[in-house]
Write a protein that holds these residues in place. Structure first.
Motif, short mmCIF file in Angstrom:
data_model
loop_
_atom_site.label_atom_id
_atom_site.label_comp_id
_atom_site.label_asym_id
_atom_site.label_seq_id
_atom_site.Cartn_x
_atom_site.Cartn_y
_atom_site.Cartn_z
N GLN A 1 9.18 -7.85 -12.71
CA GLN A 1 10.13 -7.88 -11.61
C GLN A 1 9.55 -7.22 -10.36
N LEU A 2 8.72 -6.18 -10.54
CA LEU A 2 8.08 -5.55 -9.39
C LEU A 2 7.26 -6.57 -8.61
N GLY A 3 6.52 -7.41 -9.34
CA GLY A 3 5.75 -8.45 -8.67
C GLY A 3 6.64 -9.41 -7.90
N VAL A 4 7.78 -9.76 -8.48
CA VAL A 4 8.73 -10.66 -7.82
C VAL A 4 9.28 -10.02 -6.56
N VAL A 5 9.64 -8.74 -6.65
CA VAL A 5 10.20 -8.04 -5.49
C VAL A 5 9.18 -7.97 -4.36
N VAL A 6 7.93 -7.63 -4.68
CA VAL A 6 6.89 -7.53 -3.66
C VAL A 6 6.63 -8.89 -3.02
N ARG A 7 6.72 -9.94 -3.83
CA ARG A 7 6.52 -11.29 -3.27
C ARG A 7 7.64 -11.67 -2.30
N GLY A 8 8.73 -10.93 -2.30
CA GLY A 8 9.82 -11.16 -1.36
C GLY A 8 9.75 -10.28 -0.13
N LEU A 9 8.64 -9.55 0.03
CA LEU A 9 8.46 -8.64 1.16
C LEU A 9 7.22 -9.05 1.95
N PRO A 10 7.37 -9.96 2.90
CA PRO A 10 6.20 -10.50 3.63
C PRO A 10 5.36 -9.44 4.34
N GLN A 11 5.99 -8.45 4.97
CA GLN A 11 5.22 -7.45 5.69
C GLN A 11 4.38 -6.61 4.73
N LEU A 12 4.93 -6.29 3.58
CA LEU A 12 4.18 -5.52 2.59
C LEU A 12 2.97 -6.32 2.12
N GLN A 13 3.14 -7.62 1.93
CA GLN A 13 2.01 -8.46 1.53
C GLN A 13 0.93 -8.49 2.61
N LEU A 14 1.34 -8.54 3.87
CA LEU A 14 0.37 -8.52 4.97
C LEU A 14 -0.40 -7.20 4.98
N ASP A 15 0.32 -6.10 4.73
CA ASP A 15 -0.35 -4.80 4.69
C ASP A 15 -1.34 -4.73 3.54
N LEU A 16 -0.96 -5.25 2.38
CA LEU A 16 -1.87 -5.24 1.23
C LEU A 16 -3.12 -6.08 1.52
N ALA A 17 -2.92 -7.23 2.14
CA ALA A 17 -4.07 -8.09 2.49
C ALA A 17 -4.98 -7.40 3.50
N ARG A 18 -4.39 -6.75 4.49
CA ARG A 18 -5.20 -6.05 5.51
C ARG A 18 -6.02 -4.92 4.90
N LEU A 19 -5.40 -4.15 4.04
CA LEU A 19 -6.10 -3.02 3.43
C LEU A 19 -7.13 -3.49 2.41
N PHE A 20 -6.87 -4.60 1.76
CA PHE A 20 -7.86 -5.19 0.86
C PHE A 20 -9.15 -5.49 1.63
N GLU A 21 -9.01 -5.98 2.84
CA GLU A 21 -10.17 -6.40 3.63
C GLU A 21 -11.00 -5.22 4.14
N ILE A 22 -10.41 -4.04 4.27
CA ILE A 22 -11.19 -2.90 4.79
C ILE A 22 -11.74 -2.02 3.67
N TRP A 23 -11.54 -2.43 2.43
CA TRP A 23 -12.07 -1.66 1.30
C TRP A 23 -13.59 -1.60 1.40
N ARG A 24 -14.16 -0.42 1.10
CA ARG A 24 -15.61 -0.23 1.20
C ARG A 24 -16.19 0.09 -0.18
N PHE A 25 -17.35 -0.44 -0.47
CA PHE A 25 -18.06 -0.14 -1.72
C PHE A 25 -19.22 0.79 -1.39
N GLU A 26 -18.92 2.08 -1.28
CA GLU A 26 -19.91 3.02 -0.77
C GLU A 26 -20.12 4.24 -1.65
N GLU A 27 -19.10 4.70 -2.36
CA GLU A 27 -19.21 5.96 -3.10
C GLU A 27 -18.82 5.79 -4.56
N ILE A 28 -19.25 6.73 -5.36
CA ILE A 28 -18.73 6.80 -6.72
C ILE A 28 -17.31 7.33 -6.64
#
Length: 369
Positions: A183-210
């Protein structure tokens, strides 16, 4: 194959960790401490013990995770500042996928510790900041002075945490997924702005440290030693090369989710009541939060001019990590709980205005942002 409280004595004597006399003298005890794994605290005599961790099933993901953790413990021994922050390894039984660690006397995880306290320690916050910086600053390239071998490295996957894309795809076996988690997945799928934020933050993830990748108070142990509380970090199953801001954000979310999760078994709690209680009580944590942040920035040599931008991303990652905490809280729930909804509300509040959240929820000065 699988260990139980009943057969642990035979297992430990067969591997010569203990003697039969340790069992018959009446001081041998086993306490189950498992959640996602088969965990046992074993004690014998007055000063001896070990912590045993075994997979719960032979699914590939579980076997890979404990192999990675065992390799991480071994590899960390090459870095003294990191090695002192984790329990000592007694052995790894590869055939049984069983990790045997030292048992820290009188230890508590930070969640248990803070449930018993009325204040939030600045000294523990400093210790946690120093712990994170110790492994975040490790150079990943082999150095001639260290006997590093790529075959001995943990199986780093370089993956962004699954919660960033959970609304798109579930990575979990449906047979093991609760109705509440679905149900959490369903609820998040009903929140467009939250999905945009998740997509934006996914794109700035860095692979730099342990990174530990699963920092939470449950995975931070405190124990008395030499007249002071010491800290060690456990559960390195998902250690990876990633973004240190995720670990730092995970600490921030541990503070923010505390007031909601301390009553997560009480389903009579109301969603708005928990949100209001969080906002009212966060000032009690401000000095501890500031001690953590300032110590981490100092240890990592983060310049003052860069701190505002770094902090903003850490807080946004904290908001994403709160969604993961909501998911974890729903493991046995047939539907979304008030606690999960309250966590979702807090997550969205931080993402809507992280600078305002920095001031009102975490106690940062406006002129520091």
């Amino acid at each position: 194959m699988f260990l139980t409280a009943a057969n642990l004595a035979h297992y430990l004597t067969a591997r010569a960790y203990i003697q039969v006399s340790d069992i018959v003298d009446g001081q041998f005890s086993v306490v189950e401490a498992g959640q996602n794994n088969r965990n046992f605290k074993v004690r014998w005599g007055s000063h001896h013990g070990c912590f045993i961790k075994q997979v719960k099933s032979l699914e590939e993901l579980r076997r890979t995770s404990i192999r990675r953790e065992a390799t991480c413990y071994r590899w960390a021994q090459q870095f003294p500042d990191w090695a002192r922050l984790i329990p000592a390894v007694i052995d790894y039984d590869a055939a049984r996928y069983t990790l045997i660690l030292e048992l820290l006397p009188h230890s508590q995880n930070l969640r248990e510790y803070y449930y018993q306290q009325t204040t939030f320690s600045e000294s523990i916050a400093v210790s946690l900041a120093q712990a994170l910086s110790a492994f975040h600053m490790i150079e990943l390239d082999p150095q001639p002075s260290l006997p590093l071998n790529n075959q001995e490295l943990p199986a780093f996957t370089k993956k962004v945490p699954w919660i960033f894309t959970y609304h798109k795809k579930s990575y979990f076996d449906p047979a093991h997924l609760s109705g509440g988690a679905e149900q959490l997945g369903v609820v998040v799928r009903g929140l467009p702005q939250l999905q945009l934020d998740l997509a934006r933050l996914f794109e700035i993830w860095r692979f730099e440290e342990i990174i530990h990748a699963d920092i939470k108070w449950d995975n931070c142990l405190v124990y008395p030693d030499q007249g002071a509380l010491q800290l060690k970090i456990i559960d390195w199953e998902v250690v990876d090369i990633g973004d240190a801001r995720w670990d730092v954000g995970s600490v921030f979310q541990a503070y923010l989710s505390y007031w909601i999760m301390r009553h997560y078994r009480d389903l009579k709690q109301q969603r708005q009541q928990m949100v209001d209680e969080t906002k009212q009580n966060m000032p009690q944590m401000f000095s501890s939060i500031q001690a953590f942040w300032n110590s981490y920035c100092l240890a990592r040599n983060i310049a003052d001019v860069d701190r505002s931008t770094y902090l903003t991303v850490c807080l946004e990652f904290a908001a994403v990590r709160i969604l993961q905490t909501a998911f974890e809280s729903l493991h046995f729930c047939s539907e979304m709980s008030p606690h999960a909804y309250a966590l979702l509300d807090m997550s969205q509040q931080v993402l809507r205005d992280p600078r305002r959240a920095a001031v009102e929820l975490f106690g940062f000065a406006e002129d520091a942002l």
